[in-house]
Design a protein around this motif. Structure first.
Motif, short mmCIF file in Angstrom:
data_model
loop_
_atom_site.label_atom_id
_atom_site.label_comp_id
_atom_site.label_asym_id
_atom_site.label_seq_id
_atom_site.Cartn_x
_atom_site.Cartn_y
_atom_site.Cartn_z
N LEU A 8 0.83 -1.21 0.00
CA LEU A 8 0.00 0.00 0.00
C LEU A 8 0.86 1.25 0.00
CD1 LEU A 8 -2.89 -0.99 2.44
CD2 LEU A 8 -3.00 -0.72 -0.04
N LEU A 9 1.93 1.23 0.75
CA LEU A 9 2.85 2.37 0.79
C LEU A 9 3.52 2.59 -0.57
CD1 LEU A 9 3.92 4.49 2.74
CD2 LEU A 9 5.76 2.92 3.33
N LEU A 30 2.24 1.70 -3.50
CA LEU A 30 1.20 2.21 -4.40
C LEU A 30 0.92 3.69 -4.15
CD1 LEU A 30 -1.29 -0.80 -4.48
CD2 LEU A 30 0.25 -0.03 -6.30
N ALA A 31 0.90 4.09 -2.89
CA ALA A 31 0.68 5.50 -2.56
C ALA A 31 1.82 6.35 -3.09
CB ALA A 31 0.53 5.67 -1.05
N THR A 32 3.04 5.87 -2.97
CA THR A 32 4.20 6.60 -3.48
C THR A 32 4.13 6.73 -4.99
OG1 THR A 32 5.55 5.78 -1.64
CG2 THR A 32 6.73 6.64 -3.55
N LEU A 87 1.49 6.65 -6.85
CA LEU A 87 0.39 7.56 -7.16
C LEU A 87 0.83 9.01 -6.99
CD1 LEU A 87 -2.60 7.88 -7.93
CD2 LEU A 87 -3.12 7.82 -5.50
N CYS A 88 1.55 9.30 -5.93
CA CYS A 88 2.06 10.66 -5.71
C CYS A 88 3.02 11.08 -6.81
CB CYS A 88 2.74 10.77 -4.35
SG CYS A 88 1.59 10.73 -2.97
N CYS A 146 0.89 11.79 -9.95
CA CYS A 146 0.15 13.06 -9.82
C CYS A 146 1.10 14.25 -9.95
CB CYS A 146 -0.58 13.11 -8.48
SG CYS A 146 -1.98 12.00 -8.40
#
Length: 122
Positions: free
Chosen positions: A9-10, A12-14, A16-17, A20
């Motif tokens: 999850l971490l 994937l969040a990275t 995504l950031c 973006c």
């Protein structure tokens, strides 16, 4: 198992950031490029007003861009925008054209740095 899911999850969040951020930088660069293309060479009578609006837009975006774009490039763009305004105000066609050309090159540099390529990884 919980640690593996948390790491995934971490990650994937990275990612995504990062995505973006790249989209935002490219959006700003494209907007700047479009506004720069709208400026006429030699400068029109209302060029100074348009350049002031362009500079205000750039200054609003700079704090966000500075989170991931290097200071030398941001500073170079800001300096060239100020020079463009001075040249337009004084009617210096050669300086105006030179500053406009450098700004177009800076926008291409800004986009190039956000592309996914081997060159950027090295």
């Amino acid at each position: 198992m919980k640690t593996g899911i948390f790491v995934l999850l971490l990650l994937l969040a990275t990612l995504l950031c990062v995505l973006c951020n790249a989209l935002y930088i490219n959006k700003v660069a494209l907007e700047m490029e479009n506004r720069l293309s709208d400026l006429s060479a030699p400068p029109a009578e209302d060029a100074k007003k348009e350049i002031d609006m362009l500079q205000a837009y750039w200054e609003r975006q700079t704090p966000y861009l500075s989170l991931s774009v290097g200071f030398p490039l941001l500073d170079r763009i800001g300096e060239q925008l100020r020079l463009l305004g001075v040249y337009a105000e004084n009617g210096d066609v050669f300086g105006y054209t030179e500053a406009l050309t450098i700004l177009h090159d800076c926008m291409r540099d800004l986009c190039r740095l956000e592309q996914c390529s081997v060159e950027n990884l090295l």
